[in-house]
Design a protein around this motif. Structure first.
Motif, PDB file in Angstrom:
ATOM      1  N   ASP A   3       0.833  -1.208   0.000  1.00  0.00           N
ATOM      2  CA  ASP A   3       0.000   0.000   0.000  1.00  0.00           C
ATOM      3  C   ASP A   3       0.865   1.254   0.000  1.00  0.00           C
ATOM      4  N   GLY A   4       1.936   1.253   0.763  1.00  0.00           N
ATOM      5  CA  GLY A   4       2.831   2.407   0.792  1.00  0.00           C
ATOM      6  C   GLY A   4       3.456   2.684  -0.562  1.00  0.00           C
ATOM      7  N   VAL A   5       3.895   1.642  -1.238  1.00  0.00           N
ATOM      8  CA  VAL A   5       4.475   1.801  -2.572  1.00  0.00           C
ATOM      9  C   VAL A   5       3.418   2.312  -3.543  1.00  0.00           C
ATOM     10  N   ALA A   6       2.220   1.770  -3.463  1.00  0.00           N
ATOM     11  CA  ALA A   6       1.141   2.214  -4.351  1.00  0.00           C
ATOM     12  C   ALA A   6       0.808   3.687  -4.115  1.00  0.00           C
ATOM     13  N   GLN A   7       0.750   4.110  -2.861  1.00  0.00           N
ATOM     14  CA  GLN A   7       0.459   5.508  -2.557  1.00  0.00           C
ATOM     15  C   GLN A   7       1.564   6.426  -3.075  1.00  0.00           C
ATOM     16  N   ALA A   8       2.811   5.998  -2.932  1.00  0.00           N
ATOM     17  CA  ALA A   8       3.928   6.791  -3.438  1.00  0.00           C
ATOM     18  C   ALA A   8       3.847   6.915  -4.958  1.00  0.00           C
ATOM     19  N   LEU A   9       3.536   5.821  -5.626  1.00  0.00           N
ATOM     20  CA  LEU A   9       3.418   5.830  -7.080  1.00  0.00           C
ATOM     21  C   LEU A   9       2.296   6.755  -7.535  1.00  0.00           C
ATOM     22  N   LEU A  10       1.149   6.680  -6.876  1.00  0.00           N
ATOM     23  CA  LEU A  10       0.024   7.543  -7.237  1.00  0.00           C
ATOM     24  C   LEU A  10       0.358   9.017  -7.052  1.00  0.00           C
ATOM     25  N   ARG A  11       0.985   9.351  -5.943  1.00  0.00           N
ATOM     26  CA  ARG A  11       1.328  10.748  -5.685  1.00  0.00           C
ATOM     27  C   ARG A  11       2.376  11.255  -6.676  1.00  0.00           C
ATOM     28  N   LEU A  12       3.325  10.412  -7.019  1.00  0.00           N
ATOM     29  CA  LEU A  12       4.332  10.783  -8.008  1.00  0.00           C
ATOM     30  C   LEU A  12       3.686  10.990  -9.377  1.00  0.00           C
ATOM     31  N   ALA A  13       2.839  10.053  -9.776  1.00  0.00           N
ATOM     32  CA  ALA A  13       2.168  10.181 -11.067  1.00  0.00           C
ATOM     33  C   ALA A  13       1.301  11.438 -11.112  1.00  0.00           C
ATOM     34  N   ALA A  14       0.567  11.720 -10.038  1.00  0.00           N
ATOM     35  CA  ALA A  14      -0.283  12.913 -10.001  1.00  0.00           C
ATOM     36  C   ALA A  14       0.561  14.180 -10.104  1.00  0.00           C
ATOM     37  N   GLN A  15       1.676  14.215  -9.389  1.00  0.00           N
ATOM     38  CA  GLN A  15       2.539  15.392  -9.437  1.00  0.00           C
ATOM     39  C   GLN A  15       3.126  15.588 -10.840  1.00  0.00           C
ATOM     40  N   LEU A  16       3.586  14.512 -11.447  1.00  0.00           N
ATOM     41  CA  LEU A  16       4.136  14.611 -12.801  1.00  0.00           C
ATOM     42  C   LEU A  16       3.070  15.027 -13.809  1.00  0.00           C
ATOM     43  N   GLU A  17       1.856  14.556 -13.594  1.00  0.00           N
ATOM     44  CA  GLU A  17       0.754  14.959 -14.463  1.00  0.00           C
ATOM     45  C   GLU A  17       0.459  16.449 -14.309  1.00  0.00           C
ATOM     46  N   MET A  18       0.410  16.933 -13.067  1.00  0.00           N
ATOM     47  CA  MET A  18       0.126  18.346 -12.838  1.00  0.00           C
ATOM     48  C   MET A  18       1.219  19.248 -13.412  1.00  0.00           C
ATOM     49  N   GLU A  19       2.448  18.749 -13.448  1.00  0.00           N
ATOM     50  CA  GLU A  19       3.561  19.521 -14.004  1.00  0.00           C
ATOM     51  C   GLU A  19       3.667  19.388 -15.525  1.00  0.00           C
ATOM     52  N   ALA A  38      -5.200   2.862 -11.620  1.00  0.00           N
ATOM     53  CA  ALA A  38      -5.703   3.680 -12.720  1.00  0.00           C
ATOM     54  C   ALA A  38      -6.973   4.419 -12.304  1.00  0.00           C
ATOM     55  N   ASP A  39      -7.873   3.730 -11.638  1.00  0.00           N
ATOM     56  CA  ASP A  39      -9.113   4.371 -11.172  1.00  0.00           C
ATOM     57  C   ASP A  39      -8.811   5.494 -10.183  1.00  0.00           C
ATOM     58  N   GLN A  40      -7.885   5.265  -9.281  1.00  0.00           N
ATOM     59  CA  GLN A  40      -7.558   6.278  -8.284  1.00  0.00           C
ATOM     60  C   GLN A  40      -6.901   7.499  -8.923  1.00  0.00           C
ATOM     61  N   LEU A  41      -6.032   7.290  -9.907  1.00  0.00           N
ATOM     62  CA  LEU A  41      -5.413   8.432 -10.580  1.00  0.00           C
ATOM     63  C   LEU A  41      -6.464   9.209 -11.372  1.00  0.00           C
ATOM     64  N   ASP A  42      -7.385   8.494 -12.024  1.00  0.00           N
ATOM     65  CA  ASP A  42      -8.489   9.171 -12.730  1.00  0.00           C
ATOM     66  C   ASP A  42      -9.345   9.989 -11.760  1.00  0.00           C
ATOM     67  N   THR A  43      -9.639   9.422 -10.604  1.00  0.00           N
ATOM     68  CA  THR A  43     -10.445  10.120  -9.601  1.00  0.00           C
ATOM     69  C   THR A  43      -9.728  11.362  -9.092  1.00  0.00           C
ATOM     70  N   ALA A  44      -8.438  11.247  -8.848  1.00  0.00           N
ATOM     71  CA  ALA A  44      -7.667  12.405  -8.388  1.00  0.00           C
ATOM     72  C   ALA A  44      -7.691  13.512  -9.438  1.00  0.00           C
ATOM     73  N   ARG A  45      -7.590  13.143 -10.705  1.00  0.00           N
ATOM     74  CA  ARG A  45      -7.633  14.126 -11.791  1.00  0.00           C
ATOM     75  C   ARG A  45      -8.989  14.814 -11.827  1.00  0.00           C
ATOM     76  N   ALA A  46     -10.048  14.055 -11.693  1.00  0.00           N
ATOM     77  CA  ALA A  46     -11.401  14.622 -11.700  1.00  0.00           C
ATOM     78  C   ALA A  46     -11.602  15.556 -10.510  1.00  0.00           C
ATOM     79  N   ASN A  47     -11.085  15.168  -9.347  1.00  0.00           N
ATOM     80  CA  ASN A  47     -11.206  16.028  -8.163  1.00  0.00           C
ATOM     81  C   ASN A  47     -10.431  17.332  -8.339  1.00  0.00           C
ATOM     82  N   ARG A  48      -9.265  17.261  -8.946  1.00  0.00           N
ATOM     83  CA  ARG A  48      -8.489  18.491  -9.191  1.00  0.00           C
ATOM     84  C   ARG A  48      -9.235  19.396 -10.157  1.00  0.00           C
ATOM     85  N   ALA A  49      -9.860  18.805 -11.180  1.00  0.00           N
ATOM     86  CA  ALA A  49     -10.596  19.595 -12.172  1.00  0.00           C
ATOM     87  C   ALA A  49     -11.801  20.291 -11.528  1.00  0.00           C
TER      88      ALA A  49
END
Length: 81
Positions: free
Chosen positions: A14-30, A67-78
């Protein structure tokens, strides 16, 4: 593997997955990566037809969840913009 070892392994995954999601979200936002393409790649990485045993089925499930969680994070940011 006893219950305590399983719980620790579960927490580590779970820790690795959370780190990956946060990294992917940050790279997407940048603008470094295209989030929807990453999500699609994760979804295609383990097609159901090739998830023939328990480890591959578990891997597929986690990739789909990520993938679902990253999509959800993107929708929440929007929504916040």
């Amino acid at each position: 593997m006893d219950s305590l070892e399983f719980e620790e392994l579960s927490g580590r995954v779970d820790g690795v997955a959370q780190a990956l999601l946060r990294l992917a979200a940050q790279l997407e936002m940048e603008g470094v990566i295209h989030g929807p393409h990453v999500c699609e790649a994760w979804r295609q990485a383990r097609p159901q037809a090739l998830a023939t045993d328990l480890p591959l089925q578990a891997s597929r499930k986690v990739l789909l969840q990520l993938a679902d969680q990253l999509d959800t994070a993107r929708a929440n940011r929007a929504e916040r913009q």
